[in-house]
Write a protein that holds these residues in place. Sequence first.
Motif, PDB file in Angstrom:
ATOM      1  N   VAL A 101      34.589  40.045  45.257  1.00 42.14           N
ATOM      2  CA  VAL A 101      34.432  40.362  43.966  1.00 42.14           C
ATOM      3  C   VAL A 101      35.668  41.005  43.508  1.00 42.14           C
ATOM      4  N   TYR A 102      35.787  42.347  43.912  1.00 43.19           N
ATOM      5  CA  TYR A 102      37.060  43.285  43.325  1.00 43.19           C
ATOM      6  C   TYR A 102      38.452  42.613  43.516  1.00 43.19           C
ATOM      7  N   GLU A 105      38.475  39.471  41.034  1.00 40.43           N
ATOM      8  CA  GLU A 105      38.398  40.130  39.617  1.00 40.43           C
ATOM      9  C   GLU A 105      39.782  40.505  39.388  1.00 40.43           C
ATOM     10  N   ASN A 106      40.434  41.263  40.109  1.00 39.14           N
ATOM     11  CA  ASN A 106      41.744  42.086  39.795  1.00 39.14           C
ATOM     12  C   ASN A 106      42.924  41.290  40.167  1.00 39.14           C
ATOM     13  N   ALA A 109      41.944  36.253  40.348  1.00 40.92           N
ATOM     14  CA  ALA A 109      41.490  35.431  38.928  1.00 40.92           C
ATOM     15  C   ALA A 109      42.980  35.401  37.994  1.00 40.92           C
ATOM     16  N   LEU A 128      32.639  34.582  42.865  1.00 44.97           N
ATOM     17  CA  LEU A 128      33.021  35.858  43.507  1.00 44.97           C
ATOM     18  C   LEU A 128      31.656  36.544  44.181  1.00 44.97           C
TER      19      LEU A 128
END
Length: 290
Positions: A101-102, A105-106, A109, A128
């Motif tokens: 996930v983290y 996203e950061n 993506a 994610l």
Amino acid sequence: MTKIWQGISEFTAVAETNSFTHAAQQLGISVAQVSRNISELEARLDIKLLYRSTRKVSLTEEGALYLQHCRNLVSSLDEANRSITNLKLTPRGLIKITAPVYYGENHLAPLLNQFLLAYPEVELDLQLTNNKLDLIQGSFDLAIRLGQLESSSLIARRLSSRTQHIVAAPSYLKKYGEPQSPAELSQHQCLLGSVDTWRILNAQGKPISFKPHGRLRCNSGPTLLNAALCGLGLAQLPDYYVKAAIRSGDLRMLLEDYRLPDDGIWAVYPQNRHLSAKVRHLVEFLVERL
């Protein structure tokens, strides 16, 4: 050398269709050529592979055994041809990806958005999750994995590396002191993540697993980062979580002499799935930018 291969595709096609006519149609050649190439193959092997009659075609016992190996040869040859063809293709179609996930996203993506701009015929399905999904069952083309890879049948390509830091806020260190060796970690409040151990080096430079204890456990890196910034304890987090806080002085790195060498950020994909042009281009794109 050419004659070694001659007749193998024809034999495989006849064995799988039970028909010289259907095999000839599949291969785009004449029935006579199919029959001639198989006869020459049998002559080279000095073994009868097929029983032939006006109504029926069937495998001999030796033919059934030979077919198992020929299928693998034909499949590998087809795969090789597709690989060469794909080198010329522009990336297009759907790419299904899973990532943590983290990091997704950061860091991932934004790059995927650039990839979509560069290749207008590509579609992306990005899922994610911090769970390691089954790539085959989920029909994923690619997964992004962090850290040490478990032994598996997946093929891995290293995209980048990450550094694991043990950090704490100056306010915590002022109150409780700074650990000078891994042995002193047991005297400190540690912020616990989704794994039960921290990987560090001991005084002899050998990797060890330390089992931390503390008042807070959470499977969210940003939550542990915030807790460390608040002075609640020590955290072991990857560099992409903590580098800004280290730069600003809000966190300090601890026990750097005992830090393990960097581990990897990986693109992994199933070994039995052909790496298509679209996925190959994406992997190279990520390697260049990460």
